[in-house]
Design an enzyme around this catalytic site. Structure first.
Site, PDB file in Angstrom:
ATOM      1  N   ARG A 104      43.371  52.374  27.078  1.00 24.98           N
ATOM      2  CA  ARG A 104      43.268  51.886  27.921  1.00 24.98           C
ATOM      3  C   ARG A 104      45.106  51.739  28.041  1.00 24.98           C
ATOM      4  NH1 ARG A 104      42.174  46.058  26.875  1.00 24.98           N
ATOM      5  NH2 ARG A 104      44.308  44.693  27.089  1.00 24.98           N
ATOM      6  N   HIS A 131      36.408  47.172  33.273  1.00 23.40           N
ATOM      7  CA  HIS A 131      36.528  46.401  32.163  1.00 23.40           C
ATOM      8  C   HIS A 131      35.344  46.853  31.189  1.00 23.40           C
ATOM      9  CE1 HIS A 131      38.298  45.534  28.259  1.00 23.40           C
ATOM     10  NE2 HIS A 131      39.130  44.707  28.507  1.00 23.40           N
ATOM     11  N   GLN A 134      34.093  45.185  27.839  1.00 25.56           N
ATOM     12  CA  GLN A 134      33.649  43.679  28.156  1.00 25.56           C
ATOM     13  C   GLN A 134      32.769  42.859  28.187  1.00 25.56           C
ATOM     14  OE1 GLN A 134      36.612  40.895  26.576  1.00 25.56           O
ATOM     15  NE2 GLN A 134      34.590  40.338  27.108  1.00 25.56           N
ATOM     16  N   ASP A 217      39.367  34.389  34.465  1.00 28.41           N
ATOM     17  CA  ASP A 217      39.780  35.578  33.620  1.00 28.41           C
ATOM     18  C   ASP A 217      41.415  34.684  33.926  1.00 28.41           C
ATOM     19  OD1 ASP A 217      41.335  37.197  32.185  1.00 28.41           O
ATOM     20  OD2 ASP A 217      40.673  39.053  34.064  1.00 28.41           O
ATOM     21  N   CYS A 257      37.237  36.473  29.367  1.00 30.05           N
ATOM     22  CA  CYS A 257      37.468  37.719  28.078  1.00 30.05           C
ATOM     23  C   CYS A 257      38.772  37.734  27.445  1.00 30.05           C
ATOM     24  CB  CYS A 257      37.629  38.863  28.793  1.00 30.05           C
ATOM     25  SG  CYS A 257      39.034  38.709  30.252  1.00 30.05           S
ATOM     26  N   ARG A 285      32.299  42.400  21.209  1.00 39.00           N
ATOM     27  CA  ARG A 285      33.151  43.939  21.558  1.00 39.00           C
ATOM     28  C   ARG A 285      32.885  44.091  20.937  1.00 39.00           C
ATOM     29  NH1 ARG A 285      37.694  43.724  24.724  1.00 39.00           N
ATOM     30  NH2 ARG A 285      37.382  46.077  24.453  1.00 39.00           N
TER      31      ARG A 285
END
Length: 300
Positions: A104, A131, A134, A217, A257, A285
């Site tokens: 990450r 991502h 996700q 987001d 998310c 997730r």
């Protein structure tokens, strides 16, 4: 033999992605039933975090434990990466000691360079460009609540960030329409737009009207905190509130998310409302990544 990596959704075929989603839902049911399922006994996941995280760390660490394996948390403060060791050297060393690596970080180039020198599968836990984990959770959640997303319409409101770019990839792979509403200067590169499935607009109502899924987001992703006030002014008309959701399809879902800033990109009324599936989305997730780990570590 070269290892199989998961750096973007494009690293899997549409059929493989659908298989991951189906398996993720199976693993969710097994977990809810309290079943013991430990196919990764003795396997180790190395987790490199150059960006902070809640959901990514907990889901991968818990997922490996539930599958019978273990996970190592590695940060620049605790490794030679923080003292300037080349990412290529780190990849060569760590991949001789673990069975998979999740990274990450900010730069997508970091993940690709690591993968190029790794002996084991590398998973993108987040970069500024993508991502993908996700998106697996988002799509699993939609399939569980509404069935196949093929032919449906998704509205993205806000920044043309890594999540937006990942939805653009997903639109092509899962064959749904994507309408992106973003202020001027914040939309994704128009050259990336597939005109058959993806459209850009500055009008949030036009994007949301009749949509089956509404997604947003935070307005200032990690690394853009200095632009917070400027972005609040630019993105204010893109807030997802009850009035905007009312223009979507009657059975439309809302996703985010997380973490969410109530009163900025989404109102508390929508986030906590009946159309919101953000908590299932967050839980998934765990299950989607377990299915991905099985694919990368158990499949021939």
């Amino acid at each position: 033999m070269q290892p199989r990596h998961f750096l973007t959704l494009d690293d899997c075929t549409p059929e493989e992605l659908l298989g991951i989603l189906r398996r993720a839902s199976e693993l969710r049911r097994l977990h809810a039933d309290g079943a013991v399922h430990t196919p990764l006994t003795g396997r180790v996941l190395g987790m490199i975090f150059e960006k902070s995280s809640t959901r990514t760390r907990v889901s991968f660490e818990a997922g490996m434990a539930q599958l019978g394996g273990s996970a190592l948390f590695l940060s620049p403060r605790d490794t030679q990466l923080g003292r300037g060791e080349p990412i290529e050297d780190t990849a060569r060393v760590i991949s001789r000691m673990v069975d998979a690596v999740m990274i990450r970080t900010s730069s997508h180039d970091t993940v690709t360079r690591f993968a190029d020198h790794s002996r084991v599968p590398v998973i993108n836990g987040l970069t500024d460009d993508a991502h993908p984990c996700q998106l697996l959770a988002d799509l699993q959640t939609y399939f569980e609540h509404r069935g196949d997303i093929r032919g449906r319409t998704v509205a993205w409101l806000g920044d043309g960030n890594n999540m937006c770019l990942s939805y653009m990839r997903a639109a092509r792979l899962f064959d749904f329409r994507l309408r992106i509403a973003a202020p001027e200067g914040y939309a994704p590169d128009p050259s990336l737009v597939d005109g058959d499935r993806i459209s850009l607009t500055t009008d949030p109502a036009a994007a949301v009207t009749g949509a089956d899924l509404v997604v947003t987001d935070v307005w200032a992703s990690m690394g853009f905190e200095a632009e917070q006030q400027e972005r609040i002014a630019a993105f204010r008309p893109y807030q997802v509130d009850a009035g905007l959701m009312a223009q979507a399809a009657e059975d439309a879902l809302f996703m985010h998310c997380l973490p969410a800033h109530r009163g900025e990109e989404v109102t508390a009324e929508v986030l906590e409302g009946a159309q919101s599936v953000v908590w299932d989305e967050a839980e998934n997730r765990l299950h989607a990544q377990k299915a991905l780990l099985e694919l990368l570590l158990l499949k021939e």
